[in-house]
Design a protein around this motif. Structure first.
Motif, PDB file in Angstrom:
ATOM      1  N   LYS A 135       0.796  -1.222   0.000  1.00  0.00           N
ATOM      2  CA  LYS A 135       0.000   0.000   0.000  1.00  0.00           C
ATOM      3  C   LYS A 135       0.834   1.280   0.000  1.00  0.00           C
ATOM      4  CE  LYS A 135      -3.926  -2.174   2.342  1.00  0.00           C
ATOM      5  NZ  LYS A 135      -4.080  -3.116   1.290  1.00  0.00           N
ATOM      6  N   PHE A 136       2.102   1.177   0.388  1.00  0.00           N
ATOM      7  CA  PHE A 136       2.929   2.371   0.479  1.00  0.00           C
ATOM      8  C   PHE A 136       4.230   2.256  -0.316  1.00  0.00           C
ATOM      9  CE2 PHE A 136       6.205   5.021   2.334  1.00  0.00           C
ATOM     10  CZ  PHE A 136       5.570   6.259   2.389  1.00  0.00           C
ATOM     11  N   GLY A 137       4.941   1.178  -0.135  1.00  0.00           N
ATOM     12  CA  GLY A 137       6.263   1.025  -0.758  1.00  0.00           C
ATOM     13  C   GLY A 137       7.263   0.524   0.256  1.00  0.00           C
ATOM     14  N   LEU A 168      -4.448   5.451   3.417  1.00  0.00           N
ATOM     15  CA  LEU A 168      -3.698   4.655   2.438  1.00  0.00           C
ATOM     16  C   LEU A 168      -4.440   3.383   2.027  1.00  0.00           C
ATOM     17  CD1 LEU A 168      -0.082   4.925   3.902  1.00  0.00           C
ATOM     18  CD2 LEU A 168      -0.910   5.902   1.744  1.00  0.00           C
ATOM     19  N   GLY A 169      -5.609   3.153   2.619  1.00  0.00           N
ATOM     20  CA  GLY A 169      -6.399   1.978   2.268  1.00  0.00           C
ATOM     21  C   GLY A 169      -6.167   0.765   3.146  1.00  0.00           C
ATOM     22  N   PHE A 170      -5.445   0.935   4.253  1.00  0.00           N
ATOM     23  CA  PHE A 170      -5.279  -0.176   5.197  1.00  0.00           C
ATOM     24  C   PHE A 170      -6.631  -0.522   5.803  1.00  0.00           C
ATOM     25  CE2 PHE A 170      -0.972   1.145   4.806  1.00  0.00           C
ATOM     26  CZ  PHE A 170      -0.159   0.133   5.269  1.00  0.00           C
ATOM     27  N   LYS A 171      -6.857  -1.809   6.002  1.00  0.00           N
ATOM     28  CA  LYS A 171      -8.119  -2.272   6.582  1.00  0.00           C
ATOM     29  C   LYS A 171      -7.848  -3.019   7.886  1.00  0.00           C
ATOM     30  CE  LYS A 171     -10.719  -2.670   2.266  1.00  0.00           C
ATOM     31  NZ  LYS A 171     -10.506  -1.302   2.012  1.00  0.00           N
ATOM     32  N   LYS A 172      -8.662  -2.676   8.897  1.00  0.00           N
ATOM     33  CA  LYS A 172      -8.556  -3.352  10.186  1.00  0.00           C
ATOM     34  C   LYS A 172      -8.805  -4.843   9.983  1.00  0.00           C
ATOM     35  CE  LYS A 172     -10.138  -3.076  14.920  1.00  0.00           C
ATOM     36  NZ  LYS A 172     -11.110  -2.508  15.843  1.00  0.00           N
ATOM     37  N   PRO A 200      -5.232   3.290  23.485  1.00  0.00           N
ATOM     38  CA  PRO A 200      -3.946   3.830  23.025  1.00  0.00           C
ATOM     39  C   PRO A 200      -4.157   4.999  22.046  1.00  0.00           C
ATOM     40  CG  PRO A 200      -4.465   1.850  21.814  1.00  0.00           C
ATOM     41  CD  PRO A 200      -5.556   2.029  22.833  1.00  0.00           C
ATOM     42  N   PHE A 201      -4.397   6.169  22.592  1.00  0.00           N
ATOM     43  CA  PHE A 201      -4.778   7.329  21.780  1.00  0.00           C
ATOM     44  C   PHE A 201      -3.790   7.639  20.663  1.00  0.00           C
ATOM     45  CE2 PHE A 201      -6.926   8.215  25.875  1.00  0.00           C
ATOM     46  CZ  PHE A 201      -8.237   8.122  25.412  1.00  0.00           C
ATOM     47  N   GLU A 202      -2.482   7.565  20.940  1.00  0.00           N
ATOM     48  CA  GLU A 202      -1.485   7.882  19.921  1.00  0.00           C
ATOM     49  C   GLU A 202      -1.524   6.853  18.783  1.00  0.00           C
ATOM     50  OE1 GLU A 202       3.330   8.231  19.455  1.00  0.00           O
ATOM     51  OE2 GLU A 202       2.475   8.777  21.392  1.00  0.00           O
ATOM     52  N   LEU A 203      -1.696   5.598  19.123  1.00  0.00           N
ATOM     53  CA  LEU A 203      -1.769   4.557  18.095  1.00  0.00           C
ATOM     54  C   LEU A 203      -3.043   4.695  17.265  1.00  0.00           C
ATOM     55  CD1 LEU A 203      -0.457   1.456  20.078  1.00  0.00           C
ATOM     56  CD2 LEU A 203       0.817   2.971  18.535  1.00  0.00           C
ATOM     57  N   ILE A 204      -4.142   5.006  17.918  1.00  0.00           N
ATOM     58  CA  ILE A 204      -5.407   5.218  17.202  1.00  0.00           C
ATOM     59  C   ILE A 204      -5.256   6.390  16.235  1.00  0.00           C
ATOM     60  CG2 ILE A 204      -7.807   5.950  17.478  1.00  0.00           C
ATOM     61  CD1 ILE A 204      -7.756   4.320  20.172  1.00  0.00           C
ATOM     62  N   GLU A 205      -4.610   7.453  16.689  1.00  0.00           N
ATOM     63  CA  GLU A 205      -4.393   8.620  15.835  1.00  0.00           C
ATOM     64  C   GLU A 205      -3.536   8.256  14.613  1.00  0.00           C
ATOM     65  OE1 GLU A 205      -2.601  13.154  15.982  1.00  0.00           O
ATOM     66  OE2 GLU A 205      -2.375  11.864  17.744  1.00  0.00           O
ATOM     67  N   LYS A 206      -2.497   7.441  14.807  1.00  0.00           N
ATOM     68  CA  LYS A 206      -1.647   7.026  13.683  1.00  0.00           C
ATOM     69  C   LYS A 206      -2.462   6.226  12.664  1.00  0.00           C
ATOM     70  CE  LYS A 206       2.796   7.676  15.640  1.00  0.00           C
ATOM     71  NZ  LYS A 206       3.361   8.851  15.048  1.00  0.00           N
ATOM     72  N   VAL A 207      -3.334   5.371  13.140  1.00  0.00           N
ATOM     73  CA  VAL A 207      -4.187   4.593  12.232  1.00  0.00           C
ATOM     74  C   VAL A 207      -5.097   5.532  11.448  1.00  0.00           C
ATOM     75  CG1 VAL A 207      -6.132   2.975  12.143  1.00  0.00           C
ATOM     76  CG2 VAL A 207      -4.118   2.426  13.521  1.00  0.00           C
ATOM     77  N   GLU A 208      -5.761   6.442  12.141  1.00  0.00           N
ATOM     78  CA  GLU A 208      -6.724   7.335  11.493  1.00  0.00           C
ATOM     79  C   GLU A 208      -6.055   8.312  10.521  1.00  0.00           C
ATOM     80  OE1 GLU A 208      -8.832   9.000  14.833  1.00  0.00           O
ATOM     81  OE2 GLU A 208     -10.077   7.203  15.038  1.00  0.00           O
ATOM     82  N   LYS A 209      -4.882   8.819  10.881  1.00  0.00           N
ATOM     83  CA  LYS A 209      -4.206   9.819  10.052  1.00  0.00           C
ATOM     84  C   LYS A 209      -3.374   9.223   8.921  1.00  0.00           C
ATOM     85  CE  LYS A 209      -2.233  13.413  11.882  1.00  0.00           C
ATOM     86  NZ  LYS A 209      -1.378  14.260  12.739  1.00  0.00           N
ATOM     87  N   HIS A 210      -2.849   8.011   9.114  1.00  0.00           N
ATOM     88  CA  HIS A 210      -1.898   7.477   8.148  1.00  0.00           C
ATOM     89  C   HIS A 210      -2.345   6.173   7.478  1.00  0.00           C
ATOM     90  CE1 HIS A 210       0.602  10.602   9.699  1.00  0.00           C
ATOM     91  NE2 HIS A 210       0.736  10.011  10.879  1.00  0.00           N
ATOM     92  N   LEU A 211      -2.802   5.210   8.267  1.00  0.00           N
ATOM     93  CA  LEU A 211      -3.125   3.903   7.683  1.00  0.00           C
ATOM     94  C   LEU A 211      -4.426   3.926   6.881  1.00  0.00           C
ATOM     95  CD1 LEU A 211      -2.150   1.355  10.495  1.00  0.00           C
ATOM     96  CD2 LEU A 211      -0.737   2.321   8.679  1.00  0.00           C
ATOM     97  N   LEU A 212      -5.487   4.405   7.481  1.00  0.00           N
ATOM     98  CA  LEU A 212      -6.782   4.380   6.794  1.00  0.00           C
ATOM     99  C   LEU A 212      -6.771   5.163   5.479  1.00  0.00           C
ATOM    100  CD1 LEU A 212      -9.237   4.573   9.838  1.00  0.00           C
ATOM    101  CD2 LEU A 212      -8.439   2.542   8.591  1.00  0.00           C
TER     102      LEU A 212
END
Length: 140
Positions: free
Chosen positions: A30-32, A75-79, A61-73
């Protein structure tokens, strides 16, 4: 910048506190390049080249949730397909009783086909499920 990722040759990664587990294969698809991904999003944690495990000592884990919402989702990452959250479970419960989860798959990881897990007396462990048990587990 954090981007402190520790590399290990171990198949088993130790899950403690609150963890975000990401398949490295998903990052590459999804990224490289993995190293570019770490730098781009200021990530940290431990990797064996198959999984990236990021730990936070908070629940949720607020910081981890934020990383998922801002970066992973974005890019098309799926839980569950590309990443999951998992939380350390004790092997011993109140009154020094063994946990009902002891020597079983971790409940947060149980339905994730690409992830193996075990709650052991020495901790919670995860690995990329490649259809076999890691050598470390076979020796115990």
């Amino acid at each position: 910048m954090n981007n402190q990722v520790t590399w290990t040759k171990e198949e088993l990664l130790s899950l403690s506190f609150s963890g975000l587990i990401i398949r490295v294969q998903s990052i590459e698809e999804k990224f490289g390049k993995f190293d570019d991904f770490i730098r781009e999003f200021d990530l940290y944690g431990v990797t064996n080249g198959k999984l990236l495990l990021m730990i936070e000592m908070m629940q949720p884990p607020f910081e981890l949730i934020e990383k998922v919402e801002k970066h992973l989702l974005p890019l098309g990452f799926k839980k569950e397909q590309d990443f999951i959250f998992a939380y350390e479970l004790p092997s011993i419960e109140f009154g020094n009783k063994p946990s009902p989860h002891l020597y079983r798959e971790h409940p947060d990881c149980k339905e994730i086909s690409w992830l193996g897990s075990l709650i052991h007396e020495n901790g919670n462990y995860i690995w990329l499920n490649e259809g076999r048990l890691p050598q470390t587990l076979l020796r115990e």
